[in-house]
Design an enzyme around this catalytic site. Structure first.
Site, mmCIF file in Angstrom:
data_model
loop_
_atom_site.group_PDB
_atom_site.id
_atom_site.type_symbol
_atom_site.label_atom_id
_atom_site.label_comp_id
_atom_site.label_asym_id
_atom_site.label_seq_id
_atom_site.Cartn_x
_atom_site.Cartn_y
_atom_site.Cartn_z
ATOM 1 N N HIS A 1 0.817 -1.208 0.000
ATOM 2 C CA HIS A 1 0.000 0.000 0.000
ATOM 3 C C HIS A 1 0.857 1.267 0.000
ATOM 4 O O HIS A 1 0.602 2.203 -0.769
ATOM 5 C CB HIS A 1 -0.920 -0.009 1.225
ATOM 6 N N CYS B 1 -3.405 19.886 -23.306
ATOM 7 C CA CYS B 1 -2.768 19.677 -22.001
ATOM 8 C C CYS B 1 -1.790 18.505 -22.112
ATOM 9 O O CYS B 1 -2.078 17.402 -21.692
ATOM 10 C CB CYS B 1 -3.801 19.423 -20.904
#
Length: 798
Positions: free
Chosen positions: A414, A730
């Site tokens: 994690h 972008c």
């Protein structure tokens, strides 16, 4: 146990049970994502434990032959899903029907026969029985992933029962509720089930065919521990780690860690943990020959799929090497995070700890050693978070840290995954950080090298209050003036203080994902809705968005709505129940299509935006990603209108131009009232050229400067202008390639949005391009004027 199954000659479309050898990547509708991928690996002659798939048509046939679908519909179609007792009663009754309804004998015989062939001489051979969600482009596909997995199933009767339990898990209370609140029929979904030979693995782990921490594409990274791979994936141990040169299979780096425990199969089913002795804990998991063998398989798999892969491997008790799964790596960081600063000490620093660089970059701060979330109050912004291992509940705390150091974990734990998402330097698997580092001592985390150093770096750090950034901004030269707007791409509120004083004309791309991760606090949005906590998400998102709107006012901010792919959503708490298992999430259930299928989740996002407008911030606008059709845009527009945002004077609705169909749908999009389009050059390039941007084999093909891409932009931008739409891009290409900036200027682009670190360079390139265009126009006027003047002089002289 036999590893192969005899096959019949029926095509997949007609069969109800098929062995892996009859399946491939195109059979997701029959076998689901897991089943199709296992079939693909098997067809490629890779070592995969044998198995078969009870296909989605088998479930459909079961329902048809028993009349079960009609009975399910009768039970569920009129149930009030908001009435919890009624919902639970209906769920229990529906699941009871599966217990009461016998499986048709022909189908049961097929499953028994397939299991017998798989099992060989061992009538009690263990298998894993897993649901495998289909990824068809249907409303039902969003329900895939809610269903159960059963490990260490032994015997034909138990396999039949496990298949039935996978089917009946379609009618848990949460699944029924989900269908009910979204207006879907309750009995129409089909599902596949994978039955695979269970390995009693002695060693197992994961392998990435590129280095996910550094983005190095010439390296493979292998992590492993003893027993089942679950210990590696869960972060229960600090796995051994091997870095292999892809071209030569030379081992560049080997790290043997202290592995405290092993997860094994229990004799009677399920799993069990066993603590390891000191001698076992420090024993290397793999020999050099075994590392090379695993790496060679990784190289073969990547070549077969044509893209970087995240794989799972295991060794059986006899030393046989097997591949258990492969899936594409969809997010790679080719460069260190924008906030990462290289350590430049004035004198050598003492190395305090060594571990695995889980997320690259460097940062200094005071070490805060936390053993639980109850101690979170001691962590100040900019501290280095030191703990045994993080979990989803730690996300808000992780966002405040300058860097993260853990005792355990590997590349898939994690802490490593979230740190890579947040752009925070992270070192995992140190083994002793919480014991060795003193609370409050100054340290430097150099995660690129996987080390923790004594003291702070010599270079001035950026302060939480932005003072360092402000002084840097004060030293900037005067920015060039451009007619083209130069905007920035941002993602989290902590960037506002540092960036708002820079010469940017606004925010051209405000990414939702990092703000959403914090607002969700580790939960899947459907979990929040089911638990009645949607307001929590709305309040957190509104607060984050207000920070941007206030910081940049009156400059415009264009917020791109949530564009998590299914593999990213599935990692949130409860995500496995709601997300499809897709073979290619990049072009799967995402963007505008997802909003139309899950309007209640989209409504939360719109409510947060509406609150920002109600607070007086009228510079925040919306951009929809991955819009494929006018039908999707029309429905999304209806949902936005329902929030009241479209009625606000000055509100703008933009569409990301990533899918090539945008050019051909542009007239319809303009008629639906959009303000403009913003070109997502990376996705657009890979979809136009059919070239995965993460595939090193196609590196030379993937080029935003390809004539086809340039030709497309040369049509798209002028066409948008003809229709009265504004245009933006972008991507990084304009800041890297001077000719690209000039191409966009000549095409008439209104704005270019780039990352903060290349803001000045982009403005300079655009200014130079504009000057060249103006100069050429002036010279053309002079050239046109000269012949007429020359003729006039000649006439006068005569």
């Amino acid at each position: 146990m036999a590893g192969a199954i005899e096959t019949n000659d029926r095509p997949v479309a007609e069969a109800r049970v098929q062995p892996f050898s009859k399946l491939g990547r195109d059979d997701v509708a029959f076998a689901g994502g897991k089943g199709a991928n296992l079939g693909e690996l098997t067809s490629a002659s890779l070592p995969v434990p044998g198995g078969f798939v009870v296909g989605a048509p088998a479930y459909a046939a079961f329902c048809a032959e028993t009349g079960l679908r009609d009975r399910l519909a009768g039970l569920l179609d009129d149930v009030n899903v908001e009435d919890t007792p009624a919902l639970q009663a209906a769920s229990a009754a529906a699941r009871d029907l599966f217990d009461e309804t016998p499986m048709p004998e022909p189908l049961e015989r097929e499953i028994r026969s397939s299991y017998a062939q798989l099992a060989g001489d061992d009538a009690q051979a263990p298998v894993a029985v897993r649901s495998s969600a289909t990824a068809e482009d249907t409303a039902e596909s969003s329900f895939a992933g809610m269903n159960e997995t059963f490990l260490n199933i032994r015997g034909a009767d138990a396999v039949i029962d496990a298949v039935r339990r996978c089917w009946r898990s379609l009618f848990g209370a949460r699944t029924i509720y989900y269908r009910g609140v979204n207006g879907f029929t309750q009995a129409g979904m089909d599902i596949a089930v994978v039955v695979q030979r269970q390995l009693a693995s002695t060693r197992a782990g994961v392998m990435f065919t590129v280095n996910p921490a550094t983005g190095e594409r010439d390296e493979l990274v292998i992590e492993g521990s003893f027993g089942l791979g679950e210990s590696v994936v869960s972060g229960s141990v600090s796995p051994d780690r091997y870095v292999v040169e892809k071209a030569t299979l030379a081992i560049r780096r080997r790290e043997v860690h202290h592995k405290e425990l092993v997860i094994e199969y229990a004799p009677d089913g399920g799993t069990q943990q066993r603590m390891l002795s000191e001698e076992e804990a420090l024993r290397p998991v793999l020999s050099d020959e075994e590392v090379v063998a695993v790496a060679e398989l990784g190289r073969r798999i990547e070549k077969h799929y044509g893209s970087p892969q995240d794989t799972e491997w295991a060794f059986d008790p006899d030393g046989g090497l097997w591949m258990l799964q492969s899936r594409p790596i969809t997010t790679l960081h080719d460069e260190p995070p924008a906030g990462a600063v290289e350590v430049q000490p004035s004198e050598p620093q003492t190395v305090l700890l060594r571990g695995l660089g889980g997320a690259p970059g460097s940062a200094s701060g005071a070490a805060r050693v936390l053993t639980s979330l109850a101690e979170s109050g001691s962590l100040s912004d900019g501290d280095v978070l030191v703990t045994h291992m993080t979990s989803p509940d730690w996300l808000p705390l992780m966002r405040r840290a300058a860097a993260i150091v853990t005792d355990s974990g590997g590349m898939t734990c994690h802490a490593a995954i979230v740190s890579r998402e947040l752009g925070i330097p992270c070192v995992v698997g140190t083994g002793e950080a919480t014991r060795k580092l003193r609370d409050g001592e100054l340290v430097t985390v150099d995660a690129t090298r996987g080390i923790v150093l004594e003291g702070a770096r010599a270079s001035e750090p950026a302060h939480a209050d932005g003072t360092a950034a402000a002084s840097a901004a004060a030293a900037r030269p005067v920015a060039a003036v451009t007619a083209t707007q130069i905007l920035v791409n941002l993602s989290e509120p902590s960037q506002v203080e540092r960036v708002k004083g820079l010469p940017a004309d606004g925010v051209g791309l405000l990414r939702a994902e990092l703000m959403v991760l914090e607002a969700l606090a580790g939960d899947h949005p459907r979990t929040l809705l089911q638990e009645g906590r949607g307001e929590d998400f709305v309040a957190r998102m509104a607060d984050a968005l207000s920070t941007f709107a206030a910081g940049f006012a009156p400059r415009p901010i264009t917020y791109r709505t949530i564009d998590f792919r299914t593999n990213e959503f599935s990692g949130l708490r409860g995500g496995e129940r709601f997300e499809p298992d897709e073979a290619n999430p990049m072009i799967g259930y995402r963007g505008a299509l997802r909003y139309t299928r899950e309007p209640d989740v989209f409504a939360l996002e719109m409510e947060a935006l509406r609150r920002v407008w109600d607070d007086g911030h009228q510079n925040l606008h919306v951009m929809l990603p991955f819009v494929r059709t006018a039908r999707e845009l029309r429905r999304c527009r209806e949902l936005i209108a329902a929030s009241g945002l479209l009625d606000r004077p000055g509100f703008e609705l933009w569409v990301m131009a990533e899918v090539p169909s945008v050019l051909f749908n542009l007239r319809e999009y303009a008629a639906l009232g959009i303000t403009g389009i913003s070109i997502g050059s990376n996705d657009l390039t890979q979809l136009l050229l059919g070239a995965d941007r993460d595939n090193e084999v196609l590196a030379e093909t993937f080029d935003e400067r390809d004539p086809a891409v340039k030709a497309y932009l040369s049509q798209l931008i002028p066409r948008a202008r003809q229709l009265g739409l504004r245009t933006s891009i972008c991507g990084q290409a304009p800041s890297v390639h001077p000719e690209y900036a000039e191409l966009l200027v000549r095409a008439g682009i209104d704005a270019i949005s780039v990352s903060v670190d290349v803001l000045d360079r982009t403005r300079a390139l655009v200014a130079a391009a504009e000057q060249r265009v103006l100069l050429e126009a002036a010279r053309e006027e002079l050239d046109l004027a000269r012949p007429a003047n020359t003729g006039a002089r000649a006439s006068a002289s005569s």
